[in-house]
Design an enzyme around this catalytic site. Structure first.
Site: not given
Length: 522
Positions: A101, A103, A135-136, A193, A270
């Site tokens: 996913g 992240g 922490d993304g 993006r 992915d």
């Protein structure tokens, strides 16, 4: 940003995670989770692409506005939108990794402009349910690399995501750049993006792995309806056409990678887009020394799964995983296998045509395979810069002697003194064949050179160039980011004012962190 035309097709038509907390978890029966970006403490715009802004419906004046700063740093949410992170799985380095996913990516919304649809996504804007133990967030060095590279790739003619903006968050982020137990604080940054969507092969793998077959069917039909509306027919035929279209677009993308010497570094399923665009610029690099076994990824240094020369095979392997994911909708292996088999036969044919065009050979001959194979061999006898070699090849004329031809490409050699003895003999043999081959081409030297220079770039974003821009930006000097951005908008032009960038990798960059190999650390 008054002209942004919001469209929330993805969240309106597909199943959402009912849990709206931001805790990391396994998510089932959903393809996305709602999530809000982490608010930055003191965002600052470093650079923005006026070209991409115009593409999505943002004016040049709006780039300078507080609304632009706040929206694309994650500080404020656009009206009538709900940001989300996508749920997907994947194979990483050939192994099934389960749920992955978004992240460290948060999709702000879809927008429509001039009858095209674009997804606006922030990378490095904070934690999501898929961040696991991370922490993304993202740091300045990786964000500069991604921002510049996506735009460089676009202007090289390589299918890619685009970059809208690069911002500092005003916060510090802890990272262990080499994964060696020496973490340090770095400046946080956020990139916006832009792509038709950020849907990956792993999105389909996730649904099939969890046996969510109704969601798989609905999700596949959603993709066909919105992204491939030209596909018609009975459902099963549509699913096969969808797979064939994705395979064709993937083949075209990889062909361009090989043409310009780009190495992605992390070709996990992915990180593969259904649109056949390059996504997720992590530890990428450009082939400097022509070495098909080179990978820019420290994590891949032992097995070299994602090395330059293996990218076509990995693309096909990844398509096998997508085929497996779509199989429950089709229930026939043979038509999927035919598409997979044709992927490689078509790639080999396209590769031959592409490689010959790099050589300035535009008509086919029975000995062309030998010409290509011989060059690929001799290029590896001594370190030879790929970009400089092919660019200088266009200066060679049909009347040149072998010695003159070698003289014209000699500045592509990293160790010129090695070009003697058997190595020099090998080059002489190849150039003797090549010069004879050029004489069979009808194009004049001038016209052939012009066509070659439209295929072989003069300027690419070498890792050392990015690192110089990163080092300067870390000191608050963004002028080099701007210079490289302008340079890379015209990679096939001579640009005499930027001639200093038409150069081999300097010795100091041979083993410097960020210049030779990179980790996935952001």
């Amino acid at each position: 940003m008054k002209n942004l035309k919001i469209n929330n097709r993805f969240t309106a038509e597909l199943p959402a995670d009912p849990n709206e907390t931001n805790e990391t978890r396994q998510v089932s029966n959903a393809v996305f989770s709602y999530v809000n970006p982490t608010k930055p403490s003191n965002p600052k715009l470093i650079h923005a692409s006026k070209e991409v802004a115009e593409l999505v419906g943002i004016s040049k004046d709006e780039i300078k506005s507080e609304a632009f700063l706040n929206t694309f740093s994650g500080k404020e949410i656009l009206p009538e939108t709900r940001p989300y992170a996508m749920c997907y799985a994947g194979h990483q380095f050939g192994n099934w990794a389960g749920q992955l996913g978004d992240g460290r990516a948060i999709n702000l919304t879809e927008v429509e402009h001039n009858n095209d649809f674009f997804t606006l996504q922030l990378k490095g804007a904070g934690k999501t349910p898929y961040s696991r133990t991370a922490d993304g967030l993202a740091v300045l060095r990786s964000s500069v690399r991604e921002y510049l590279c996506a735009e460089a790739m676009y202007h090289l003619g390589v299918p890619t995501t685009r970059s809208l903006s690069l911002m500092l968050s005003g916060d510090l982020v802890l990272r262990d750049i080499l994964y060696n137990g020496n973490p340090a604080y770095e400046k946080g940054a956020i990139v916006c993006r832009v792509a038709p969507s950020f849907i990956r092969f792993g999105s389909f793998e996730m649904l099939t792995a969890r046996n969510e077959l109704k969601n798989l069917k609905d999700f596949t039909e959603y993709n066909i309806k919105h992204y491939f509306p030209e596909i018609k027919g009975e459902p099963k035929e549509q699913y096969l056409q969808f797979f064939k279209t994705v395979a064709d677009k993937t083949r075209e993308m990889i062909l361009h990678w090989q043409r310009v010497g780009f190495v992605h570094g992390v070709m996990n399923t992915d990180n593969m887009s259904i649109h056949g665009v390059t996504i997720d610029y992590g530890p990428y690099g450009w082939l400097e020394n022509y070495d098909p076994n080179w990978t820019p990824n420290t994590t891949d240094s032992q097995n070299r799964r994602y090395r330059f020369g293996n990218q076509p095979q990995i693309a096909q392997w990844n398509l096998y995983q997508l085929a497996n994911a779509l199989y429950p909708l089709i229930n026939e292996a043979e038509p999927l296998e035919k598409i997979l088999e044709s992927f490689f036969t078509d790639f080999e044919s396209d590769y031959k045509t592409m490689f010959l065009s790099k050589l300035g050979v535009f008509t086919l001959s029975k000995n062309d395979d030998k010409l290509i194979t011989a060059l690929e061999t001799v290029l590896q006898l001594s370190e030879t810069d790929m970009t400089i070699f092919f660019r200088n090849l266009s200066t060679i004329q049909k009347i040149d002697s072998v010695e003159t031809a070698i003289e014209k490409i000699k500045n592509s050699f990293y160790i010129p003194e090695e070009i003697s003895g058997d190595i020099l003999d090998s080059w002489k043999k190849w150039f003797a064949v090549y010069l004879e081959r050029l004489k069979t081409e009808e194009l004049s030297d001038e016209n052939r050179s012009e066509k070659m220079n439209a295929i072989n770039p003069k300027y690419v974003l070498r890792n050392y160039m990015s690192q110089l821009a990163i080092d300067a930006a870390d000191q608050g000097d963004y002028s080099l980011i701007d210079e490289l951005y302008l340079l890379l908008q015209k990679p096939y032009d001579e640009q005499p004012e930027y001639e200093k960038w038409f150069a081999k990798r300097p010795d100091w960059a041979r083993s410097k962190v960020g210049c030779s190999m990179l980790s996935c650390s952001s």
